[in-house]
Enzyme design. Structure first.
Site, PDB file in Angstrom:
ATOM      1  N   GLY A  30       0.820  -1.171   0.055  1.00  0.00           N
ATOM      2  CA  GLY A  30      -0.287   0.213   0.048  1.00  0.00           C
ATOM      3  C   GLY A  30       0.878   1.112  -0.053  1.00  0.00           C
ATOM      4  N   MET A 108      -3.910  -6.940  -6.806  1.00  0.00           N
ATOM      5  CA  MET A 108      -3.290  -8.029  -7.691  1.00  0.00           C
ATOM      6  C   MET A 108      -4.385  -9.162  -8.212  1.00  0.00           C
ATOM      7  SD  MET A 108      -0.459  -7.133  -7.240  1.00  0.00           S
ATOM      8  CE  MET A 108       0.689  -8.336  -8.120  1.00  0.00           C
ATOM      9  N   ARG A 109      -5.438  -8.550  -8.240  1.00  0.00           N
ATOM     10  CA  ARG A 109      -6.719  -9.520  -8.810  1.00  0.00           C
ATOM     11  C   ARG A 109      -6.965  -8.797 -10.120  1.00  0.00           C
ATOM     12  NH1 ARG A 109      -9.941 -12.918  -6.031  1.00  0.00           N
ATOM     13  NH2 ARG A 109     -11.905 -12.770  -7.200  1.00  0.00           N
ATOM     14  N   HIS A 127       1.348   0.725 -13.206  1.00  0.00           N
ATOM     15  CA  HIS A 127       2.118  -0.596 -13.424  1.00  0.00           C
ATOM     16  C   HIS A 127       3.645  -0.213 -13.298  1.00  0.00           C
ATOM     17  CE1 HIS A 127       2.891  -4.646 -15.086  1.00  0.00           C
ATOM     18  NE2 HIS A 127       3.466  -3.976 -15.873  1.00  0.00           N
TER      19      HIS A 127
HETATM   20  C1  GRF Z   1       3.581  -1.330  -7.505  1.00  0.00           C
HETATM   21  O1  GRF Z   1       4.664  -1.565  -8.056  1.00  0.00           O
HETATM   22  C2  GRF Z   1       2.604  -1.168  -8.496  1.00  0.00           C
HETATM   23  O2  GRF Z   1       3.146  -0.798  -9.554  1.00  0.00           O
HETATM   24  C3  GRF Z   1       2.277  -2.345  -8.734  1.00  0.00           C
HETATM   25  O3  GRF Z   1       2.145  -3.277  -7.457  1.00  0.00           O
HETATM   26  C4  GRF Z   1       2.988  -2.504  -6.599  1.00  0.00           C
HETATM   27  C5  GRF Z   1       2.587  -2.070  -5.368  1.00  0.00           C
HETATM   28  O4  GRF Z   1       2.901  -1.580  -4.453  1.00  0.00           O
HETATM   29  N1  GRF Z   1       0.945  -2.813  -9.419  1.00  0.00           N
HETATM   30  P1  GRF Z   1       2.188  -0.699  -3.377  1.00  0.00           P
HETATM   31  O5  GRF Z   1       1.484  -1.794  -2.740  1.00  0.00           O
HETATM   32  O6  GRF Z   1       1.545   0.240  -3.817  1.00  0.00           O
HETATM   33  O7  GRF Z   1       3.352  -0.272  -2.347  1.00  0.00           O
END
Ligand code: GRF
Length: 302
Positions: A30, A108-109, A127
């Protein structure tokens, strides 16, 4: 060029004052969520987080939301027979909270058309690569293995193909020979926080329009600050976060008398105002109550 996507409707508010309502979805650490929370709190973006939802009960993102007294919901995938049912419930939650814009911040879903059609061109994803290169998981690792010399991150609207929606902003970072997945990810992450919050602000100002695959960005109020001034603001913002986090940590962890705690809060206020003289209201309405809540909770634990 085909124009399959409906244009993004003008956002519900105009300008910085009112603010849009965000629904943030996150599965883990997060840090992007935290960047959004911080930017909302200091008024860097005209938005408010209405709800944070996670598919993982132990996501640090939920903890971060609770720390800031934001609505935090764990939506357990195991309780839903299909992904569509899961997203149906997600849409209900988001609609109940009158969310204008959904942010996938380390979510992640895979999202289904159920969610996408409820929020067309109103879901953003961040991303860690320069899309369309290296979509999918562990993008910085993919980039290193490919041997690219430049990588970066992309914030885009979400459509029905994973990591392929219309691109809003990208930021590039160099890849060094000695980089590891961790060092490259960290360098990219800094830029993620910057372009994600910037994209939210542009959305809030009604400056993004999707035409086919392209996001057209309309000019806003001229920002005539020099690059040095912008960097200086970022540095001060970083310091502000550090000050507030340090104070919160000390208040929660250390045995301070009430007077000492009050002195620490006042000292923090002075430091914050020396960085941002115009943040007195933010401090008094957001940080101060949070500090006193920490003290209050500590008192009740004893
Ligand atoms: C980030 O690198 C984002 O680009 C990817 O997942 C990671 C999440 O990081 N989709 P966080 O949970 O915001 O620290």
């Amino acid at each position: 060029m085909s124009d399959q996507n409906p244009p993004v409707p003008a956002s519900p508010v105009d300008g910085r004052q009112a603010g849009i309502r965000l629904g943030a979805l996150s599965s883990g650490r997060g840090s992007n969520l935290q960047a959004i929370i911080d930017a909302c709190e200091v008024g860097k973006i005209s938005a408010k987080i209405a709800v944070v939802v996670s598919d993982k009960s132990d996501a640090l993102a939920l903890e971060r939301a609770r720390r800031h007294r934001l609505m935090a919901v764990f939506l357990n995938p195991k309780e839903f027979p299909t992904r569509e049912d899961y997203d149906e419930r997600m849409v209900e939650i988001l609609k109940q909270q009158a969310v204008d814009l959904v942010i996938l911040a380390g979510y992640m879903r895979i999202v289904t058309p159920r969610l996408i059609s409820a929020y067309p061109n109103r879901i953003m994803n961040i991303h860690p690569s320069l899309l369309p290169s290296f979509p999918g998981l562990r993008a910085p690792k993919q980039a290193l293995e490919w041997g690219v010399k430049v990588s970066g991150c992309t914030v885009h609207f979400v459509n029905e193909t994973v990591d392929q929606g219309p691109i809003i902003f990208q930021a590039a970072v160099p890849v060094f020979p000695e980089d590891t997945e961790a060092s490259l990810s960290a360098r990219i992450l800094e830029q993620e926080h910057r372009i994600l919050t910037q994209a939210i602000q542009y959305f809030a100002e009604g400056r993004l329009q999707v035409v086919g695959r392209r996001v057209i960005i309309s000019p806003g109020k001229a920002d005539d600050r020099s690059e040095m001034e912008k960097r200086d603001e970022d540095r001060r913002m970083e310091k502000l976060r550090g000050l507030v986090d340090d104070a919160a940590e000390k208040l929660a962890a250390e045995e301070l008398s009430f007077d000492d705690a009050r002195r620490l809060i006042e000292w923090t206020r002075e430091q914050v105002l020396s960085l941002f003289p115009d943040k007195a209201e933010t401090f008094d309405l957001i940080y101060k109550p949070r500090f006193y809540r920490i003290l209050d909770e500590k008192l009740h634990r004893i």
